[in-house]
Scaffold this motif. Structure first.
Motif, PDB file in Angstrom:
ATOM      1  N   GLU A 111       0.821  -1.204   0.000  1.00  0.00           N
ATOM      2  CA  GLU A 111       0.000   0.000   0.000  1.00  0.00           C
ATOM      3  C   GLU A 111       0.863   1.265   0.000  1.00  0.00           C
ATOM      4  OE1 GLU A 111      -3.676  -0.345   2.695  1.00  0.00           O
ATOM      5  OE2 GLU A 111      -2.403   1.184   3.566  1.00  0.00           O
ATOM      6  N   ARG A 112       2.034   1.158   0.598  1.00  0.00           N
ATOM      7  CA  ARG A 112       2.867   2.342   0.749  1.00  0.00           C
ATOM      8  C   ARG A 112       4.069   2.310  -0.186  1.00  0.00           C
ATOM      9  NH1 ARG A 112       3.142   1.485   6.844  1.00  0.00           N
ATOM     10  NH2 ARG A 112       4.773   3.049   6.939  1.00  0.00           N
ATOM     11  N   THR A 113       3.927   1.571  -1.279  1.00  0.00           N
ATOM     12  CA  THR A 113       5.015   1.505  -2.252  1.00  0.00           C
ATOM     13  C   THR A 113       5.445   2.902  -2.665  1.00  0.00           C
ATOM     14  OG1 THR A 113       4.167  -0.575  -3.065  1.00  0.00           O
ATOM     15  CG2 THR A 113       5.643   0.629  -4.514  1.00  0.00           C
ATOM     16  N   ARG A 114       4.465   3.751  -2.936  1.00  0.00           N
ATOM     17  CA  ARG A 114       4.773   5.097  -3.384  1.00  0.00           C
ATOM     18  C   ARG A 114       5.513   5.889  -2.309  1.00  0.00           C
ATOM     19  NH1 ARG A 114       2.336   7.575  -7.756  1.00  0.00           N
ATOM     20  NH2 ARG A 114       3.037   9.738  -7.933  1.00  0.00           N
ATOM     21  N   GLU A 115       5.048   5.723  -1.069  1.00  0.00           N
ATOM     22  CA  GLU A 115       5.734   6.390   0.044  1.00  0.00           C
ATOM     23  C   GLU A 115       7.190   5.951   0.105  1.00  0.00           C
ATOM     24  OE1 GLU A 115       4.005   5.808   3.963  1.00  0.00           O
ATOM     25  OE2 GLU A 115       6.011   5.996   4.861  1.00  0.00           O
ATOM     26  N   ILE A 116       7.409   4.651  -0.103  1.00  0.00           N
ATOM     27  CA  ILE A 116       8.787   4.142  -0.080  1.00  0.00           C
ATOM     28  C   ILE A 116       9.591   4.800  -1.192  1.00  0.00           C
ATOM     29  CG2 ILE A 116      10.205   2.072  -0.386  1.00  0.00           C
ATOM     30  CD1 ILE A 116       7.707   0.542   0.823  1.00  0.00           C
ATOM     31  N   GLY A 117       8.965   4.908  -2.378  1.00  0.00           N
ATOM     32  CA  GLY A 117       9.633   5.565  -3.495  1.00  0.00           C
ATOM     33  C   GLY A 117       9.981   7.013  -3.164  1.00  0.00           C
ATOM     34  N   ILE A 118       9.025   7.721  -2.577  1.00  0.00           N
ATOM     35  CA  ILE A 118       9.272   9.127  -2.214  1.00  0.00           C
ATOM     36  C   ILE A 118      10.433   9.220  -1.240  1.00  0.00           C
ATOM     37  CG2 ILE A 118       8.327  11.154  -1.050  1.00  0.00           C
ATOM     38  CD1 ILE A 118       5.537  10.197  -2.008  1.00  0.00           C
ATOM     39  N   ALA A 127      10.371  -4.148   1.342  1.00  0.00           N
ATOM     40  CA  ALA A 127      10.252  -2.694   1.193  1.00  0.00           C
ATOM     41  C   ALA A 127      11.602  -2.074   0.876  1.00  0.00           C
ATOM     42  CB  ALA A 127       9.670  -2.089   2.462  1.00  0.00           C
ATOM     43  N   ALA A 128      12.639  -2.521   1.603  1.00  0.00           N
ATOM     44  CA  ALA A 128      13.957  -1.901   1.468  1.00  0.00           C
ATOM     45  C   ALA A 128      14.540  -2.134   0.082  1.00  0.00           C
ATOM     46  CB  ALA A 128      14.886  -2.447   2.551  1.00  0.00           C
ATOM     47  N   ARG A 129      14.202  -3.291  -0.519  1.00  0.00           N
ATOM     48  CA  ARG A 129      14.821  -3.637  -1.794  1.00  0.00           C
ATOM     49  C   ARG A 129      14.094  -3.057  -3.000  1.00  0.00           C
ATOM     50  NH1 ARG A 129      15.739  -9.856  -0.607  1.00  0.00           N
ATOM     51  NH2 ARG A 129      17.553  -9.723   0.751  1.00  0.00           N
ATOM     52  N   MET A 130      13.016  -2.326  -2.740  1.00  0.00           N
ATOM     53  CA  MET A 130      12.248  -1.801  -3.870  1.00  0.00           C
ATOM     54  C   MET A 130      13.083  -0.863  -4.726  1.00  0.00           C
ATOM     55  SD  MET A 130       8.458  -0.908  -2.696  1.00  0.00           S
ATOM     56  CE  MET A 130       7.378  -2.230  -2.220  1.00  0.00           C
ATOM     57  N   ASN A 131      12.850  -0.950  -6.013  1.00  0.00           N
ATOM     58  CA  ASN A 131      13.508  -0.057  -6.951  1.00  0.00           C
ATOM     59  C   ASN A 131      12.804   1.301  -6.890  1.00  0.00           C
ATOM     60  OD1 ASN A 131      14.074   1.379  -9.244  1.00  0.00           O
ATOM     61  ND2 ASN A 131      14.193  -0.417 -10.564  1.00  0.00           N
ATOM     62  N   PRO A 132      13.564   2.389  -6.632  1.00  0.00           N
ATOM     63  CA  PRO A 132      12.896   3.687  -6.427  1.00  0.00           C
ATOM     64  C   PRO A 132      12.067   4.140  -7.624  1.00  0.00           C
ATOM     65  CG  PRO A 132      15.296   3.919  -6.456  1.00  0.00           C
ATOM     66  CD  PRO A 132      14.997   2.463  -6.387  1.00  0.00           C
ATOM     67  N   VAL A 133      12.523   3.870  -8.839  1.00  0.00           N
ATOM     68  CA  VAL A 133      11.776   4.328 -10.018  1.00  0.00           C
ATOM     69  C   VAL A 133      10.423   3.638 -10.081  1.00  0.00           C
ATOM     70  CG1 VAL A 133      11.730   4.409 -12.526  1.00  0.00           C
ATOM     71  CG2 VAL A 133      13.867   4.855 -11.303  1.00  0.00           C
ATOM     72  N   ASP A 134      10.437   2.286  -9.912  1.00  0.00           N
ATOM     73  CA  ASP A 134       9.180   1.538  -9.958  1.00  0.00           C
ATOM     74  C   ASP A 134       8.266   1.967  -8.824  1.00  0.00           C
ATOM     75  OD1 ASP A 134      10.213   0.250 -12.085  1.00  0.00           O
ATOM     76  OD2 ASP A 134      10.852  -1.542 -10.975  1.00  0.00           O
ATOM     77  N   THR A 183      13.401   8.509 -18.577  1.00  0.00           N
ATOM     78  CA  THR A 183      14.549   7.656 -18.280  1.00  0.00           C
ATOM     79  C   THR A 183      15.780   8.509 -17.975  1.00  0.00           C
ATOM     80  OG1 THR A 183      13.637   6.058 -19.825  1.00  0.00           O
ATOM     81  CG2 THR A 183      15.921   5.750 -19.164  1.00  0.00           C
ATOM     82  N   LEU A 184      15.982   9.504 -18.804  1.00  0.00           N
ATOM     83  CA  LEU A 184      17.133  10.388 -18.612  1.00  0.00           C
ATOM     84  C   LEU A 184      17.056  11.076 -17.250  1.00  0.00           C
ATOM     85  CD1 LEU A 184      19.665  11.621 -19.810  1.00  0.00           C
ATOM     86  CD2 LEU A 184      18.251  13.374 -20.901  1.00  0.00           C
ATOM     87  N   MET A 185      15.840  11.551 -16.927  1.00  0.00           N
ATOM     88  CA  MET A 185      15.687  12.240 -15.655  1.00  0.00           C
ATOM     89  C   MET A 185      15.957  11.312 -14.462  1.00  0.00           C
ATOM     90  SD  MET A 185      12.548  13.919 -13.785  1.00  0.00           S
ATOM     91  CE  MET A 185      12.556  12.461 -12.814  1.00  0.00           C
ATOM     92  N   HIS A 186      15.483  10.066 -14.557  1.00  0.00           N
ATOM     93  CA  HIS A 186      15.731   9.116 -13.463  1.00  0.00           C
ATOM     94  C   HIS A 186      17.215   8.875 -13.267  1.00  0.00           C
ATOM     95  CE1 HIS A 186      11.405   7.481 -14.059  1.00  0.00           C
ATOM     96  NE2 HIS A 186      11.449   8.348 -13.069  1.00  0.00           N
ATOM     97  N   ILE A 187      17.941   8.820 -14.392  1.00  0.00           N
ATOM     98  CA  ILE A 187      19.380   8.563 -14.261  1.00  0.00           C
ATOM     99  C   ILE A 187      20.091   9.803 -13.706  1.00  0.00           C
ATOM    100  CG2 ILE A 187      21.489   8.017 -15.535  1.00  0.00           C
ATOM    101  CD1 ILE A 187      19.705   6.305 -17.401  1.00  0.00           C
ATOM    102  N   ILE A 188      19.705  10.970 -14.233  1.00  0.00           N
ATOM    103  CA  ILE A 188      20.305  12.196 -13.683  1.00  0.00           C
ATOM    104  C   ILE A 188      19.984  12.323 -12.192  1.00  0.00           C
ATOM    105  CG2 ILE A 188      20.280  14.736 -13.769  1.00  0.00           C
ATOM    106  CD1 ILE A 188      19.633  14.513 -16.748  1.00  0.00           C
ATOM    107  N   GLY A 189      18.758  11.895 -11.803  1.00  0.00           N
ATOM    108  CA  GLY A 189      18.350  11.978 -10.401  1.00  0.00           C
ATOM    109  C   GLY A 189      18.887  10.864  -9.531  1.00  0.00           C
TER     110      GLY A 189
END
Lengths: 406, 229
Positions: A309-316, A394-401, B50-56
């Motif tokens: 539920e808090r995936t986005r929070e983790i990303g932030i 949670a810790a291993r989540m990829n920030p972009v995803d 993609t570019l922004m994610h890498i720069i960030g």
């Protein structure tokens, strides 16, 4: 970093109060159940053992074994005939640890007062029975030596028996008839015993006592008794006394295989009872521990939902510079707080249940420290163990995803 | 003249979607100087996200080099990247990305927490940052209690607290009406005038035009790198 994680965890738990409470419920119930059950187990054990100890931990009973097919009332070659009054004197003489041996002749029959019939165990015995058993009268007097010598037809009633026969009237001086094998004997009530409660052989409060001489000579015409009650000098000497008595009986009856008698000490009964109750509370405690485990799985379940539920929070948080460790600690601290706060509430709940049950059932309130420590410790362990997987996820989540997650 | 803040060289990024290989970046090279205001433009699918994610420092490139504040970022671990995000990058997102249950103050404090700033100092810095974006009165409100424009201002305050080398703005006006969008662009313009380095990702020409330099991206390559007067 751990403190930081704890603070963030508490904030997030506080923000979701209902979910927090629901996920703690399993732990609360589990810990509460463990503590309540162990407390009930120890409390009731103590009550039973103290009752048995009240009966005298220095008491040893010697029974005659009735060989199958020979009723006790029929004489004829039975070993019972060896249980004479002289035997009691010899036992005292040859067993140095034994202080006193009391012969007991049991004559069960129907007690009649006016139109009330009650069947009861009637015990023929001597005056020292009361003192040896640490058991006295509430009203009137117990049997005396004179009663025995003169074969007076007097009777002392157990408290429950007195109530059954005479309601709330004072029974002292009243007449009671005993129907024994179709013959009626008339007795005068001289005393009522104090309340004592149950023993292994049923409630003592429902027994009656008459002089031994009356039971043996007048009622049964037997010159032998059913059993002896031996008292050792102290409870420490009880096992010695039991051995001495056994040796004596083997020689006296020429019975090396102990076929015709049985010796039971209160210590033995105590041991049996406490092993039974220990097994019971171990079993119940085990069941409670399983509910604790289920509570832990509940926490893991909630934590996994919470992580998703808090995936986005983790990303932030990660985008703002949180390291994997930060996230791990945050979620680990959350499950640990859940289980520890739940554990604390559970300890309180268990205490309350134990308190009410002990009041209700009238046994001592005992909460063993070890049960509190174990239940609470187990709850903490569960918090860490079942929190670890969701926290790592949670810790291993990829920030972009995680940031893209809707 | 000015110092180079970030520089990427022949950067590629390849996604493997099952058996299909998708080349999002096919060798992008450019540098940004300190105090510059750069827009990255391009249609969707051009690789600008993609570019922004890498720069960030949120994602790894598949190939090429990335220098940020004189350090090679190309081959860092997760933890080291987190440190760069914490110290060197300030994000402003299209979706605001505020924590909904935390107060505005708490949201702005968040980067400071992970940078290890002590609590008292943290609060002071965060309060000041909120005041600077004109939200001094709204510190204890939560994101769902304020308007979209105000949310984006909180996000800007949050991006600024750690004094990053680069402010990365990803479609900052995308979720706002045009008037509020203009307000936000004015704030970003002001930040640039104060000397901050800003990289703005957008597909709207009017928004991109605030920058002095526009990099047009197309199919994972730089199509045009123009300086606007």
């Amino acid at each position: 970093m751990i403190l930081q994680g704890l603070k963030i965890a508490l904030e997030s738990l506080w923000a979701n109060k209902m979910r927090t409470f629901l996920s703690m419920l399993g732990i609360i119930i589990g810990v509460g159940a463990v503590i309540a059950i162990v407390s009930v187990g120890t409390g009731s054990t103590q009550q039973v053992t103290s009752r048995i100890a009240d009966l005298g931990s220095n008491m040893i009973t010697i029974y005659s074994k009735t060989v199958r097919g020979q009723a006790s009332t029929v004489s004829g070659g039975s070993s019972q005939e060896n249980f004479t009054l002289e035997m009691a004197d010899y036992m005292e003489m040859f067993s140095p640890s034994v202080k006193k041996v009391i012969p007991i002749k049991q004559v069960s029959g129907t007690l009649i007062s006016d139109d009330i019939n009650v069947s009861a165990t009637v015990i023929g015995t001597i005056d020292e029975y009361a003192q040896v058993n640490n058991y006295g009268v509430a009203q009137g007097v117990f049997l005396s030596q004179d009663d025995d010598r003169e074969r007076r037809q007097v009777i002392v009633l157990g408290s429950q028996l007195a109530e059954d026969l005479f309601d709330n009237e004072n029974p002292i001086g009243k007449g009671v008839k005993i129907n024994y094998n179709g013959r009626i004997f008339v007795f005068t009530v001289i005393g009522v015993m104090k309340e004592k409660g149950g023993s292994m052989a049923g409630s003592l409060d429902e027994q009656a006592y008459i002089p031994l001489s009356v039971a043996m000579d007048r009622m049964t015409a037997h010159n032998y008794v059913n059993s002896y009650l031996a008292q050792s000098y102290s409870s420490e000497k009880a096992s010695n006394a039991a051995k001495e008595l056994e040796n004596f009986m083997i020689k006296a009856l020429d019975d090396p295989d102990k076929e015709n008698f049985k010796i039971i000490s209160q210590d033995e009964i105590l041991g049996t009872v406490s092993s039974v109750t220990n097994t019971m509370s171990l079993m119940l405690g085990g069941i409670a521990a399983i509910s604790l485990l289920v509570g832990g799985i509940g926490i893991m379940n909630i934590m996994l939902v919470s992580v998703t539920e808090r995936t986005r929070e983790i990303g932030i948080r990660k985008a703002l510079g949180a390291k994997n460790k930060n996230i791990l600690f945050q979620f680990l601290m959350e499950s640990l707080s859940l289980s520890s706060v739940g554990g604390m509430i559970g300890v309180g709940l268990g205490w309350l249940i134990a308190y009410f049950l002990s009041n209700f059932a009238d046994w001592p309130l005992i909460i063993p420290v070890i049960s509190v420590v174990l239940a609470f410790g187990f709850a903490l362990f569960i918090g860490v163990f079942f929190g670890l997987y969701p926290a790592m996820k949670a810790a291993r989540m990829n920030p972009v995803d995680a940031l893209r997650y809707e | 003249m000015s110092k180079v803040v970030m520089k990427i060289e022949k950067m590629t990024k390849i996604y493997h979607l099952g058996k299909v290989k998708v080349e999002a970046l096919r060798g992008v090279s450019f540098a940004v100087n300190e105090g510059e205001f750069v827009s990255i433009m391009g249609p969707s699918g051009s690789g600008k996200s993609t570019l922004m994610h890498i720069i960030g420092c949120l994602d790894y490139a598949s190939g090429g080099e990335y220098l940020l504040a004189d350090q090679d970022v190309s081959n860092l671990s997760d933890n080291q990247l987190a440190l760069f995000r914490s110290k060197k990058i300030g994000f402003v997102f299209q979706q605001f990305n505020l924590l909904p249950r935390a107060t505005n103050l708490r949201n702005v404090e968040l980067p400071l927490i992970y940078a290890g700033i002590p609590a008292r100092e943290r609060k002071k810095i965060a309060l000041q940052a909120l005041q600077d974006v004109g939200l001094g009165e709204r510190v204890s409100h939560r994101p769902n209690e304020i308007s979209g424009g105000q949310k984006q201002r909180v996000a800007i305050a949050r991006a600024l607290v750690n004094h990053p080398s680069i402010i990365l703005a990803d479609e900052p006006t995308g979720n706002l009406d045009s008037k509020t969008g203009l307000d936000i662009m004015d704030i970003i313009q002001k930040l640039h005038e104060e000397g901050n380095t800003i990289i703005l990702v957008t597909h709207e020409p009017e928004v991109a035009r605030y920058a002095k330099r526009i990099i047009h991206l197309k199919d994972g390559l730089i199509d045009k790198d123009e300086v606007v007067a």
